[in-house]
Design a protein around this motif. Structure first.
Motif, PDB file in Angstrom:
ATOM      1  N   GLU A  34     -35.599  29.024  69.816  1.00  0.00           N
ATOM      2  CA  GLU A  34     -34.792  30.080  70.624  1.00  0.00           C
ATOM      3  C   GLU A  34     -33.702  29.546  71.395  1.00  0.00           C
ATOM      4  O   GLU A  34     -33.892  28.474  71.936  1.00  0.00           O
ATOM      5  CB  GLU A  34     -35.747  30.712  71.555  1.00  0.00           C
ATOM      6  CG  GLU A  34     -35.323  31.922  72.768  1.00  0.00           C
ATOM      7  CD  GLU A  34     -35.080  32.986  71.697  1.00  0.00           C
ATOM      8  OE1 GLU A  34     -34.150  33.832  72.114  1.00  0.00           O
ATOM      9  OE2 GLU A  34     -35.570  33.325  70.733  1.00  0.00           O
ATOM     10  N   LEU A  36     -31.848  29.761  74.596  1.00  0.00           N
ATOM     11  CA  LEU A  36     -32.192  30.727  75.727  1.00  0.00           C
ATOM     12  C   LEU A  36     -30.670  31.341  76.422  1.00  0.00           C
ATOM     13  O   LEU A  36     -30.903  31.889  77.418  1.00  0.00           O
ATOM     14  CB  LEU A  36     -32.685  29.680  76.549  1.00  0.00           C
ATOM     15  CG  LEU A  36     -34.133  29.333  76.164  1.00  0.00           C
ATOM     16  CD1 LEU A  36     -34.452  28.448  77.077  1.00  0.00           C
ATOM     17  CD2 LEU A  36     -35.069  30.575  76.003  1.00  0.00           C
ATOM     18  N   LYS A  39     -30.711  35.262  74.145  1.00  0.00           N
ATOM     19  CA  LYS A  39     -32.047  35.555  73.777  1.00  0.00           C
ATOM     20  C   LYS A  39     -32.230  36.600  72.649  1.00  0.00           C
ATOM     21  O   LYS A  39     -31.326  37.424  72.560  1.00  0.00           O
ATOM     22  CB  LYS A  39     -32.618  36.047  75.009  1.00  0.00           C
ATOM     23  CG  LYS A  39     -32.869  34.843  75.909  1.00  0.00           C
ATOM     24  CD  LYS A  39     -33.513  35.389  77.447  1.00  0.00           C
ATOM     25  CE  LYS A  39     -33.453  34.236  78.463  1.00  0.00           C
ATOM     26  NZ  LYS A  39     -34.170  34.601  79.595  1.00  0.00           N
ATOM     27  N   LYS A  51     -39.298  37.250  79.560  1.00  0.00           N
ATOM     28  CA  LYS A  51     -38.234  36.705  78.726  1.00  0.00           C
ATOM     29  C   LYS A  51     -37.954  35.405  78.473  1.00  0.00           C
ATOM     30  O   LYS A  51     -36.996  34.747  78.406  1.00  0.00           O
ATOM     31  CB  LYS A  51     -37.074  37.573  79.053  1.00  0.00           C
ATOM     32  CG  LYS A  51     -36.973  39.047  79.213  1.00  0.00           C
ATOM     33  CD  LYS A  51     -35.465  39.531  79.677  1.00  0.00           C
ATOM     34  CE  LYS A  51     -35.741  41.217  79.692  1.00  0.00           C
ATOM     35  NZ  LYS A  51     -36.853  41.493  80.709  1.00  0.00           N
TER      36      LYS A  51
END
Length: 224
Positions: A34, A36, A39, A51
């Motif tokens: 991922e 960040l 997202k 999240k």
């Protein structure tokens, strides 16, 4: 077993502890990296509340928060148990796991970013917290005894990340003289092949936390 996915970030030790647990259990899983700063829809779908990573997705059912994920993994796959069977011992392990995160990890973060007298106070408070953790490992190979346990995985940030926080923050918290049992555990834990293969490169963490510290400094009021 069902389909397993881990939505994580390779620079997060919160995500690493989840991978450690799955590897100890012999579980195969898909790892989804991922970003960040941007997202992804899959993260927002499976963790719309916070999240954040990590998220474990088991048969399309999401489980967020690393401590919750570790317990879910242990309850779902019985091989190589992480938590003890005795209810009191399980509760005690949970207490020290939360203590490790809330007092030791976030205490180290706070000491890293503080300055002057505030830094000295933060270091003193964090050292006291590490002292309590030291007592939990004294005379033992792992926190749970002879095998890697829940608390070992939770405290597994200490051997790798703490040294980075200390360097970036210009301080020293855990050493062989002050906390000999914790220092020895950290040295031995990080040498275990299964543990070692999952940790992010140290230089990447130094860059990440140096940038984080610079950002924190940029938010501080300018001194006249």
């Amino acid at each position: 077993m069902g389909e397993l996915k881990v939505i994580g970030c390779s620079k997060s030790l919160f995500c690493t502890r989840v991978e450690w647990a799955l590897k100890l259990k012999g579980c195969e899983y898909e790892y989804i990296e991922e970003d960040l700063r941007n997202k992804s829809p899959i993260l927002l779908k499976y963790n719309p509340v916070h999240k954040k990573v990590p998220v474990l997705v088991h048969d399309d059912k999401p489980i967020p928060e690393s401590l919750v994920i570790l317990e879910y993994i242990d309850e779902t796959w019985k091989l190589n148990p992480l938590l003890p069977e005795d209810p009191y011992e399980r509760a005690t392990a949970r207490f020290w796991a939360k203590f490790s995160d809330d007092k030791c990890l976030y205490g180290a973060f706070g000491a890293c970013t503080a300055e002057g007298e505030a830094k000295e106070r933060a270091i003193e408070t964090t050292l006291e917290s590490f002292g309590y953790l030291e007592k939990q490992i004294q005379g033992k190979k792992f926190f749970g005894g002879e095998e890697i346990s829940y608390l070992d995985l939770v405290a597994g940030w200490i051997p790798h990340l703490l040294n980075v926080i200390e360097e970036v923050g210009g301080m020293k918290l855990v050493d062989a003289e002050r906390l000999p049992s914790l220092h020895e555990w950290a040295h031995n834990f990080i040498q275990i092949p299964l543990i070692k293969e999952c940790i992010p490169p140290r230089e990447d963490l130094v860059v990440l936390y140096s940038a984080h510290l610079s950002y924190i400094r940029s938010l501080e009021p300018k001194k006249q």
